[in-house]
Design an enzyme around this catalytic site. Structure first.
Site, mmCIF file in Angstrom:
data_model
loop_
_atom_site.group_PDB
_atom_site.id
_atom_site.type_symbol
_atom_site.label_atom_id
_atom_site.label_comp_id
_atom_site.label_asym_id
_atom_site.label_seq_id
_atom_site.Cartn_x
_atom_site.Cartn_y
_atom_site.Cartn_z
ATOM 1 N N ALA A 21 0.886 -1.182 -0.122
ATOM 2 C CA ALA A 21 0.007 0.039 0.034
ATOM 3 C C ALA A 21 0.768 1.267 0.084
ATOM 4 C CB ALA A 21 -0.894 -0.045 1.260
ATOM 5 N N SER A 41 -7.692 1.517 7.580
ATOM 6 C CA SER A 41 -7.237 0.321 8.073
ATOM 7 C C SER A 41 -8.066 -0.129 9.308
ATOM 8 C CB SER A 41 -5.973 0.449 8.698
ATOM 9 O OG SER A 41 -5.142 -0.514 9.428
ATOM 10 N N ARG A 42 -8.010 -1.558 9.827
ATOM 11 C CA ARG A 42 -8.699 -1.952 11.034
ATOM 12 C C ARG A 42 -8.147 -1.242 12.053
ATOM 13 N NH1 ARG A 42 -8.962 -8.239 8.962
ATOM 14 N NH2 ARG A 42 -11.063 -8.101 7.986
ATOM 15 N N HIS A 84 -9.157 -10.272 0.490
ATOM 16 C CA HIS A 84 -9.442 -9.432 -0.766
ATOM 17 C C HIS A 84 -11.002 -9.697 -1.126
ATOM 18 C CE1 HIS A 84 -5.317 -9.312 -2.599
ATOM 19 N NE2 HIS A 84 -5.385 -8.665 -1.697
ATOM 20 N N LYS A 102 -3.139 -8.659 -6.087
ATOM 21 C CA LYS A 102 -3.034 -10.069 -6.347
ATOM 22 C C LYS A 102 -2.304 -10.876 -5.121
ATOM 23 C CE LYS A 102 1.059 -8.378 -8.187
ATOM 24 N NZ LYS A 102 1.179 -7.739 -6.859
ATOM 25 N N ASP A 183 1.493 -16.123 -3.509
ATOM 26 C CA ASP A 183 2.143 -14.896 -3.267
ATOM 27 C C ASP A 183 3.022 -14.619 -4.307
ATOM 28 O OD1 ASP A 183 4.017 -12.950 -1.469
ATOM 29 O OD2 ASP A 183 1.993 -13.014 -0.764
#
Length: 333
Positions: A21, A41-42, A84, A102, A183
Site C-alpha cells: 500500500a 485500516s482496521r 480481498h 494479487k 504470493d
C-alpha cells in the site's frame, strides 16, 4: 461517468496500510492526475500514521467508512489476499470502483463473486497485475503476437525467495493464504497465461510445510496446440526469477525480475540477438497500473483490456487446480 473525474484528478482511496500500500501510494502521489483522498485500516492509529506520512486528508479506522465515502473514484485494496474477497466486496457493494491486489482472491469461487458484483453494479474492477501494464512486457507480448518468434512452443518462468520465513510469517500461515503459489507463483502463472492462455491440462508437485502450505511448487501446463509451460515458485530458495518464451522461429529471454524487467533479448534464427530496454525511471514503479486504471475510468470502461477479468478468473482457476494437485487447502474452503 462522473464528469468531474474526466476533468479533474482521479480521487483514490487506499484500503490497508502495509508495504505494498505504501509503495503504490508513493508512486500514486507523483502522478499529476491522481489524488489520494482517504485511507482505511482496521486500526485507526495505523490509518492516521499512513495519512500523515503521505499527506492524506481522511483516515478511517474501519473499511466500511472508506467504502461508503462517495468522494472516492476508485479504491486500491492492498490487504493480504485472504481478505480481498471481503474488502473488495465491501467496496463494490457500496458502488466503488476497485483495483485489487494479487493474488486476486484465495480461489476462483471468490474471484467469480467479485466479478459478478462488479458487473451487477456496473463498477470498474481490475486485478493489480502490474506486470501486464509494464511497457516492456506489453512490447514483448506484441512481438509474440506479431509472430516475431513464430508459433509459441514453450514458456518458462520462476520466482523464488531465499527466506527462510518463520512459521509465524504470513507466507507460512494457511489462514492468510500462505505458501509460495498465491504470493509468488501468481507471476509465473500469469506470464504463461499472458502468452498461451488457460492450459488444457495441469501437472504439479510441491514441498509442503508442517502448516500445510507450499514451500515450493513446480507445475507443467499443457495446451491443445502442443505447447508446454513450466512454472516454479519458492519461499525456500532464491531462484533466477527469469522467464523465456520459445517459438518455432526464435526465443525471447527475460533476465532477473521478469515481471518488472529492465530489458529482454530477442533471439531469431539467422539474426544477431536484439536487446530491448525499458524506459528511464525506476523499474519497480507501480505507476503503469495506476495510469491504466485512470485511463479506463475516464473512458467509462468497467474493466481493462490489459488486465481483463476473464484472464484473472482463468489464472485463479489454474491456481485452484495446482493446489488441488499438491494438496493445499485453506481454512473454510
Amino acid at each position: 461517468m462522473d464528469t468531474e473525474m474526466t476533468e479533474q484528478k482521479v480521487r483514490w482511496g487506499i484500503l490497508a496500510t502495509g508495504g505494498i500500500a505504501a509503495a503504490f501510494t508513493a508512486d500514486l502521489v507523483d502522478l499529476p492526475d491522481a489524488e489520494v483522498v482517504a485511507v482505511a485500516s482496521r486500526s485507526e492509529e495505523s490509518a492516521k500514521a499512513f495519512a500523515e506520512r503521505f499527506g492524506i486528508e481522511r483516515a478511517y479506522g474501519e473499511w466500511g467508512a472508506l467504502a461508503e465515502d462517495a468522494d472516492i473514484d476508485v479504491v486500491y485494496v492492498a490487504t493480504p489476499h485472504s481478505a480481498h474477497r471481503a474488502a473488495a466486496g465491501l467496496c463494490l457493494e457500496a458502488g466503488r470502483n476497485v483495483l485489487c491486489e494479487k493474488a486476486f482472491t484465495l480461489n476462483a469461487r471468490e474471484a467469480q463473486e467479485l466479478v459478478g458484483l462488479a458487473r451487477e453494479r456496473g463498477s470498474f474492477l481490475m486485478e493489480a497485475m502490474w506486470m501486464y501494464c509494464n511497457p516492456l512486457i506489453r512490447q514483448l507480448k506484441a512481438l509474440v503476437d506479431d509472430g516475431a518468434i513464430g508459433e509459441v512452443r514453450s514458456v518458462q518462468a520462476d520466482f523464488g525467495l531465499a527466506g527462510p520465513f518463520p512459521p509465524s510469517h504470513r507466507l507460512r500461515d494457511p489462514a492468510q493464504g500462505g505458501g509460495a503459489l498465491l504470493d509468488l507463483g501468481v507471476y509465473p502463472v500469469s506470464f504463461a497465461q499472458l502468452l498461451l492462455g488457460e492450459p488444457s491440462d495441469i501437472a504439479a508437485r510441491a514441498t509442503l510445510s508442517d502448516e500445510g502450505v507450499d514451500l515450493q511448487t513446480g507445475a507443467l501446463f499443457s495446451y491443445d496446440s502442443g505447447a508446454l509451460a513450466s512454472v516454479h515458485c519458492s519461499i525456500i530458495g532464491g531462484t533466477s526469477t527469469s522467464a523465456s518464451v520459445t517459438g518455432s522461429l526464435g526465443r525471447i529471454d527475460v533476465p532477473y525480475g521478469f515481471f518488472f524487467p529492465d530489458r529482454f533479448v530477442l533471439h531469431r534464427d539467422g539474426r544477431d540477438p536484439e536487446e530491448f530496454k525499458a524506459e528511464a525511471g525506476p523499474r519497480n514503479s507501480l505507476k503503469h497500473e495506476a495510469v491504466e486504471v485512470m485511463r479506463a475510468l475516464r473512458a467509462g470502461e468497467t474493466e481493462s483490456p490489459l488486465v481483463p477479468l476473464e484472464g484473472t478468473l482463468a489464472v485463479m482457476r489454474t491456481m485452484d487446480t495446482v493446489r488441488e494437485r499438491i494438496g493445499v487447502r485453506y481454512p473454510g474452503e
